[in-house]
Scaffold this active site. Structure first.
Site, mmCIF file in Angstrom:
data_model
loop_
_atom_site.group_PDB
_atom_site.id
_atom_site.type_symbol
_atom_site.label_atom_id
_atom_site.label_comp_id
_atom_site.label_asym_id
_atom_site.label_seq_id
_atom_site.Cartn_x
_atom_site.Cartn_y
_atom_site.Cartn_z
ATOM 1 N N GLU A 1 3.186 -11.530 9.728
ATOM 2 C CA GLU A 1 4.509 -11.223 9.205
ATOM 3 C C GLU A 1 5.443 -11.030 10.395
ATOM 4 O O GLU A 1 5.031 -10.577 11.458
ATOM 5 C CB GLU A 1 4.470 -9.947 8.365
ATOM 6 C CG GLU A 1 3.611 -10.101 7.129
ATOM 7 C CD GLU A 1 3.709 -8.910 6.181
ATOM 8 O OE1 GLU A 1 3.465 -7.775 6.613
ATOM 9 O OE2 GLU A 1 4.038 -9.135 5.014
ATOM 10 N N LYS B 1 4.991 -5.284 -6.332
ATOM 11 C CA LYS B 1 4.283 -4.160 -6.962
ATOM 12 C C LYS B 1 3.831 -3.170 -5.891
ATOM 13 O O LYS B 1 2.974 -3.485 -5.056
ATOM 14 C CB LYS B 1 3.047 -4.660 -7.709
ATOM 15 C CG LYS B 1 2.331 -3.529 -8.451
ATOM 16 C CD LYS B 1 0.877 -3.815 -8.731
ATOM 17 C CE LYS B 1 -0.053 -3.333 -7.654
ATOM 18 N NZ LYS B 1 -0.152 -1.864 -7.530
ATOM 19 N N PRO B 2 4.393 -1.959 -5.906
ATOM 20 C CA PRO B 2 3.933 -0.944 -4.952
ATOM 21 C C PRO B 2 2.616 -0.310 -5.412
ATOM 22 O O PRO B 2 2.146 -0.542 -6.534
ATOM 23 C CB PRO B 2 5.058 0.092 -4.981
ATOM 24 C CG PRO B 2 5.702 -0.068 -6.331
ATOM 25 C CD PRO B 2 5.496 -1.502 -6.757
ATOM 26 N N PRO C 1 0.823 -1.217 0.000
ATOM 27 C CA PRO C 1 0.000 0.000 0.000
ATOM 28 C C PRO C 1 0.857 1.267 0.000
ATOM 29 O O PRO C 1 2.087 1.186 -0.036
ATOM 30 C CB PRO C 1 -0.764 -0.131 1.311
ATOM 31 C CG PRO C 1 0.222 -0.773 2.234
ATOM 32 C CD PRO C 1 1.108 -1.664 1.390
ATOM 33 N N TRP C 2 0.198 2.425 0.118
ATOM 34 C CA TRP C 2 0.905 3.701 -0.027
ATOM 35 C C TRP C 2 1.371 4.318 1.279
ATOM 36 O O TRP C 2 2.031 5.356 1.262
ATOM 37 C CB TRP C 2 0.049 4.716 -0.802
ATOM 38 C CG TRP C 2 -1.389 4.843 -0.358
ATOM 39 C CD1 TRP C 2 -2.467 4.288 -0.986
ATOM 40 C CD2 TRP C 2 -1.902 5.524 0.784
ATOM 41 N NE1 TRP C 2 -3.629 4.580 -0.300
ATOM 42 C CE2 TRP C 2 -3.309 5.350 0.793
ATOM 43 C CE3 TRP C 2 -1.324 6.266 1.818
ATOM 44 C CZ2 TRP C 2 -4.140 5.874 1.770
ATOM 45 C CZ3 TRP C 2 -2.145 6.798 2.803
ATOM 46 C CH2 TRP C 2 -3.535 6.605 2.773
ATOM 47 N N ASN C 3 1.029 3.729 2.425
ATOM 48 C CA ASN C 3 1.386 4.435 3.667
ATOM 49 C C ASN C 3 2.832 4.181 4.107
ATOM 50 O O ASN C 3 3.495 5.077 4.602
ATOM 51 C CB ASN C 3 0.389 4.114 4.786
ATOM 52 C CG ASN C 3 0.315 2.640 5.112
ATOM 53 O OD1 ASN C 3 0.642 1.788 4.285
ATOM 54 N ND2 ASN C 3 -0.125 2.325 6.307
ATOM 55 N N ALA D 1 -11.126 -4.322 1.900
ATOM 56 C CA ALA D 1 -11.925 -4.522 0.680
ATOM 57 C C ALA D 1 -11.080 -5.189 -0.404
ATOM 58 O O ALA D 1 -11.524 -6.150 -1.053
ATOM 59 C CB ALA D 1 -12.461 -3.178 0.195
ATOM 60 N N THR D 2 -9.865 -4.714 -0.602
ATOM 61 C CA THR D 2 -9.007 -5.319 -1.629
ATOM 62 C C THR D 2 -8.527 -6.695 -1.169
ATOM 63 O O THR D 2 -8.418 -7.623 -1.985
ATOM 64 C CB THR D 2 -7.797 -4.411 -1.938
ATOM 65 O OG1 THR D 2 -8.273 -3.103 -2.206
ATOM 66 C CG2 THR D 2 -7.027 -4.903 -3.137
ATOM 67 N N GLU E 1 -2.412 -8.644 5.217
ATOM 68 C CA GLU E 1 -2.291 -7.661 6.315
ATOM 69 C C GLU E 1 -3.226 -6.520 5.957
ATOM 70 O O GLU E 1 -2.944 -5.746 5.033
ATOM 71 C CB GLU E 1 -0.851 -7.154 6.423
ATOM 72 C CG GLU E 1 0.145 -8.222 6.835
ATOM 73 C CD GLU E 1 0.030 -8.656 8.298
ATOM 74 O OE1 GLU E 1 -0.840 -8.141 9.019
ATOM 75 O OE2 GLU E 1 0.810 -9.533 8.700
ATOM 76 N N CYS F 1 -1.727 1.336 9.700
ATOM 77 C CA CYS F 1 -2.732 0.287 9.941
ATOM 78 C C CYS F 1 -2.989 0.133 11.435
ATOM 79 O O CYS F 1 -4.121 0.018 11.859
ATOM 80 C CB CYS F 1 -2.272 -1.024 9.323
ATOM 81 S SG CYS F 1 -0.638 -1.524 9.856
HETATM 82 P P1 NAD Z 1 -5.513 -0.730 -1.247
HETATM 83 O O1 NAD Z 1 -6.155 -2.010 -0.823
HETATM 84 O O2 NAD Z 1 -6.324 0.250 -1.990
HETATM 85 O O3 NAD Z 1 -4.237 -1.017 -2.168
HETATM 86 C C1 NAD Z 1 -3.169 -1.826 -1.731
HETATM 87 C C2 NAD Z 1 -2.457 -2.405 -2.945
HETATM 88 O O4 NAD Z 1 -3.326 -3.315 -3.610
HETATM 89 C C3 NAD Z 1 -2.029 -1.377 -3.993
HETATM 90 O O5 NAD Z 1 -0.763 -1.754 -4.495
HETATM 91 C C4 NAD Z 1 -3.103 -1.546 -5.065
HETATM 92 O O6 NAD Z 1 -2.672 -1.156 -6.357
HETATM 93 C C5 NAD Z 1 -3.353 -3.040 -5.009
HETATM 94 N N1 NAD Z 1 -4.656 -3.479 -5.528
HETATM 95 C C6 NAD Z 1 -5.785 -2.748 -5.714
HETATM 96 N N2 NAD Z 1 -6.779 -3.551 -6.201
HETATM 97 C C7 NAD Z 1 -6.268 -4.794 -6.281
HETATM 98 C C8 NAD Z 1 -6.809 -6.070 -6.659
HETATM 99 N N3 NAD Z 1 -8.073 -6.213 -7.062
HETATM 100 N N4 NAD Z 1 -6.005 -7.155 -6.590
HETATM 101 C C9 NAD Z 1 -4.728 -7.051 -6.158
HETATM 102 N N5 NAD Z 1 -4.160 -5.877 -5.800
HETATM 103 C C10 NAD Z 1 -4.920 -4.764 -5.857
HETATM 104 O O7 NAD Z 1 -4.900 -0.129 0.101
HETATM 105 P P2 NAD Z 1 -4.216 1.283 0.296
HETATM 106 O O8 NAD Z 1 -5.309 2.308 0.247
HETATM 107 O O9 NAD Z 1 -3.040 1.401 -0.586
HETATM 108 O O10 NAD Z 1 -3.659 1.154 1.792
HETATM 109 C C11 NAD Z 1 -4.368 1.521 2.914
HETATM 110 C C12 NAD Z 1 -4.904 0.300 3.634
HETATM 111 O O11 NAD Z 1 -3.840 -0.607 3.937
HETATM 112 C C13 NAD Z 1 -5.538 0.626 4.972
HETATM 113 O O12 NAD Z 1 -6.754 -0.055 5.108
HETATM 114 C C14 NAD Z 1 -4.519 0.102 5.990
HETATM 115 O O13 NAD Z 1 -5.055 -0.223 7.243
HETATM 116 C C15 NAD Z 1 -3.969 -1.079 5.273
HETATM 117 N N6 NAD Z 1 -2.657 -1.448 5.835
HETATM 118 C C16 NAD Z 1 -2.548 -2.591 6.590
HETATM 119 C C17 NAD Z 1 -1.336 -2.938 7.182
HETATM 120 C C18 NAD Z 1 -1.188 -4.180 8.032
HETATM 121 O O14 NAD Z 1 -0.055 -4.595 8.272
HETATM 122 N N7 NAD Z 1 -2.264 -4.782 8.506
HETATM 123 C C19 NAD Z 1 -0.232 -2.113 6.985
HETATM 124 C C20 NAD Z 1 -0.377 -0.961 6.224
HETATM 125 C C21 NAD Z 1 -1.602 -0.651 5.638
#
Ligand code: NAD
Length: 471
Positions: free
Chosen positions: A448, A167-168, A142-144, A221-222, A240, A274
Site C-alpha cells: 500500500e 467494513k471495519p 482491523p481494530w488497531n 490467520a485471517t 497487509e 503491525c
Molecule cells: P483480524 O484478522 O482478526 O480481523 C481483521 C478484519 O478481518 C476484521 O474486520 C474482521 O472482522 C475481519 N475478518 C475476520 N474473519 C474474516 C474472514 N474469514 N474473512 C474476511 N474478513 C474477516 O485482525 P485484527 O485482530 O483485527 O488485527 C490485528 C492484526 O492485524 C495483527 O496481526 C496486525 O499485525 C495486523 N495488522 C497488519 C497491518 C499491516 O499493514 N501489515 C496493519 C495493522 C494491523
C-alpha cells in the site's frame, strides 16, 4: 452512541446491533449495525451502480471530491478523535494523529494518476500501457488503526476510479461508520459505502461476486482465509498482515537515545501496531545498560484512560488480546525470562497490561517467535552479528526491521541483509503516503502507498494500434 451504515449515500440501520466496548472502562460505549447478507448485496450493488460515472469523471474531478472529503474529516477532527479513543483506547493525541494521517492520505492521492506509457512506437505499431480501475473494491480493516488503515485503502482506490465498500472490525466500527455519515453528499452516492458486522460479514464480502478486489489488513490467520476465498473468483488481493519486527542494536549505539526511540516505537498504541518493534536484539556488552534504559522508560510511562491528556499508553483494545499478551508474558517467565518492568495487568477496570520489558528472552520463546501485539517487549542478547541477522530472518514474518548504531553505513549494511518489506536505520515505524509499505513472507501480499500501492487498484492494459492498416 448509535451510528448508521452508509449505502448508496443513504443512512441504513439494521434490526440487530453489535455492542462496542470502551476498553478503558469495559463498559458498552456504542452500538453498530449488524449488516445482513441482503444489505451487503445492496452495498455492493450501490458501489457497482456508482462505478461507471465515477470512473468517467476523470482523475482531476475525482481529486476535487477527495480533497473535499479530506477537508470534511479535518473539520470533524475533534469529534472523530474522541470517538476513536473511546472505542479503540489509544490516547487522544495518538487518535488525533490518526485522523490527521487519514486526511494526509486523502490529500496525497487526490488527483493522482498513472500516466499512459508508450511501450512501442515504430513502423509496426503504436502501443501504450494504460491503467484502468478494477471496479468495485471490498476493504476490510482491523481494530488497531481503523481510520488511517481505511484511508490507506480508500484514498488510492477512489483516486484510481474504483468504488468501495468498507467494513471495519467489530471491535472498532463506530468511527469508520461516522466517517461514512460525514462523507454523505461530499462524495457522490455509492462511491464509498460503509457497513459493519462481525467476522462472518468479512467472509461474505470475500466470497461476493461483485467486488473485483479485496484489500485486507488484519492477522495472518485471517489473511489466509481471505486469500483462499478470493482465489475461486480470481479476485485481486492486497494483504497487509502480521509482523514480528526485529530491532538489531549494534555495539556503537547511543544510549539512552536508542532506548528512548526503541521504547516509543515498540509501545506506540500499547504495542498494537503491525510494524512496531516486537523483539530487540542487543549486543552482550550493551545488554544490561539497554535493558535498564528500557525499564526506566517503561516504569516512567503513564498508562491509563486515553481521554486523560497526560497518558502515554492506553489499554489493550479487547479482552481476547489482553489474555493473549498475558499468556505470552507468563509463558516467557516460566521459560526463564525476567519481567524487568511490568509483567501483569494493572489493578483497575479496563484492559490494561503494564508496559513490560522481558530480560533474558531468547529465540524459541513464543513471545520472541510470534506476534505479541501488545505492551510487552522481549530483549534478546547476542554475541555474533552475522548469527543475529540470520536469527532475525528465521521468522515466518517479514514486515519490517531496524538497525541502530552510530556508524550509519555499517548499520545500513546490516539492514540490507534483513528479509522484510521495509528497513529503517536509527528509526522504526516511519511511514509516509508516497512510500510503499508491505510485507515479505507471512506479512502480506502486495503493498500500500505510493505509485506501487495505487497501481494495485488498477488493471494494466495494453492498447495497440497497427501502423500498417489492414493491408
Ligand atoms: P483480524 O484478522 O482478526 O480481523 C481483521 C478484519 O478481518 C476484521 O474486520 C474482521 O472482522 C475481519 N475478518 C475476520 N474473519 C474474516 C474472514 N474469514 N474473512 C474476511 N474478513 C474477516 O485482525 P485484527 O485482530 O483485527 O488485527 C490485528 C492484526 O492485524 C495483527 O496481526 C496486525 O499485525 C495486523 N495488522 C497488519 C497491518 C499491516 O499493514 N501489515 C496493519 C495493522 C494491523
Amino acid at each position: 452512541m448509535r451510528v448508521t451504515m452508509t449505502i448508496g449515500g443513504q443512512a441504513v440501520d439494521t434490526p440487530a446491533h453489535l455492542d462496542v466496548t470502551d476498553p478503558a472502562t469495559e463498559r458498552v460505549c456504542g452500538q453498530a449495525p449488524d449488516c445482513s447478507a441482503e444489505q451487503l448485496d445492496a452495498a455492493f450493488a450501490a458501489a457497482a451502480t456508482a462505478f461507471p460515472a465515477w470512473h468517467r469523471l476523470g482523475s482531476a474531478e475525482r481529486g476535487i471530491c477527495l480533497t473535499a472529503a479530506a477537508g470534511t474529516l479535518e473539520q470533524a477532527t475533534d469529534e472523530l478523535t474522541l470517538l476513536l479513543t473511546t472505542e479503540q483506547g489509544k490516547p487522544l493525541a495518538q487518535a488525533r494523529a490518526e485522523i490527521g494521517t487519514a486526511v494526509r492520505w486523502l490529500r496525497h492521492f487526490a488527483g493522482y494518476e498513472a500516466p499512459p506509457e508508450v511501450i512501442q512506437d515504430d513502423d509496426e505499431a503504436h502501443a501504450v500501457a494504460v491503467r484502468r480501475p478494477l471496479g468495485v473494491v471490498g476493504a476490510i480493516t482491523p481494530w488497531n488503526y481503523p481510520i488511517s488503515l481505511a484511508a490507506w485503502k480508500i484514498a488510492p482506490a477512489l483516486a484510481a476510479g474504483n468504488t468501495v465498500v468498507v467494513k471495519p472490525s467489530p471491535y472498532t466500527p463506530l468511527t469508520t461508520l461516522r466517517v461514512g455519515e460525514l462523507l454523505r453528499g461530499v462524495l457522490p452516492d455509492g462511491v464509498l459505502n460503509v457497513i459493519s458486522g462481525g467476522d462472518a460479514l468479512g467472509a461474505l464480502m470475500t466470497r461476493h461476486p461483485v467486488p473485483r478486489k479485496i484489500t485486507f489488513t488484519g492477522s495472518t490467520a485471517t489473511g489466509r482465509k481471505v486469500f483462499a476465498a478470493a482465489a475461486d473468483d480470481l479476485k485481486r488481493v492486497t494483504l497487509e498482515l502480521g509482523g514480528n519486527d526485529p530491532a538489531i542494536v549494534l555495539d556503537d549505539a547511543d544510549l539512552p537515545g536508542t532506548a528512548r526511540k526503541l521504547f516509543l516505537t515498540a509501545f506506540a498504541n500499547s504495542g498494537q501496531v503491525c510494524a512496531a518493534v516486537k523483539r530487540v536484539y542487543a549486543p552482550r556488552r550493551l545488554y544490561s545498560d539497554l535493558v535498564d534504559a528500557l525499564v526506566h522508560e517503561a516504569s516512567t510511562a503513564t498508562m491509563g484512560d486515553g481521554r486523560d491528556p497526560d497518558v502515554l499508553l492506553g489499554p489493550i483494545n479487547n479482552r481476547p488480546q489482553l489474555e493473549r499478551v498475558a499468556d505470552l508474558v507468563a509463558d516467557a517467565v516460566r521459560r526463564g525470562a525476567v519481567a524487568a518492568a511490568g509483567g501483569s495487568r494493572l489493578d483497575r477496570a479496563g484492559y490494561f497490561f503494564a508496559p513490560t520489558v522481558l530480560a533474558g528472552a531468547s529465540d524459541g520463546m513464543p513471545i520472541v517467535d510470534e506476534e505479541q501485539f501488545g505492551p510487552a517487549l522481549p530483549v534478546v542478547a547476542y554475541d555474533d552479528l552475522d548469527e543475529v541477522v540470520q536469527q532475525a530472518n528465521t521468522s515466518h514474518y517479514g514486515l519490517a526491521g531496524s538497525v541502530w548504531g552510530d556508524d550509519v553505513e555499517r548499520a545500513a549494511e546490516v539492514a540490507s541483509k534483513l528479509d522484510c518489506g521495509t528497513t529503517w536505520v536509527n528509526s522504526h515505524l516511519a511511514l509516509a503516503p508516497a512510500r510503499p509499505f508491505g510485507g515479505a513472507k507471512w506479512s502480506g501480499v502486495g503493498s500500500e502507498g505510493g505509485r506501487w500501492g495505487y497501481e494495485e487498484f488498477t488493471q494494466l492494459k495494453v492498447e495497440y494500434l497497427a501502423r500498417s492498416g489492414v493491408r
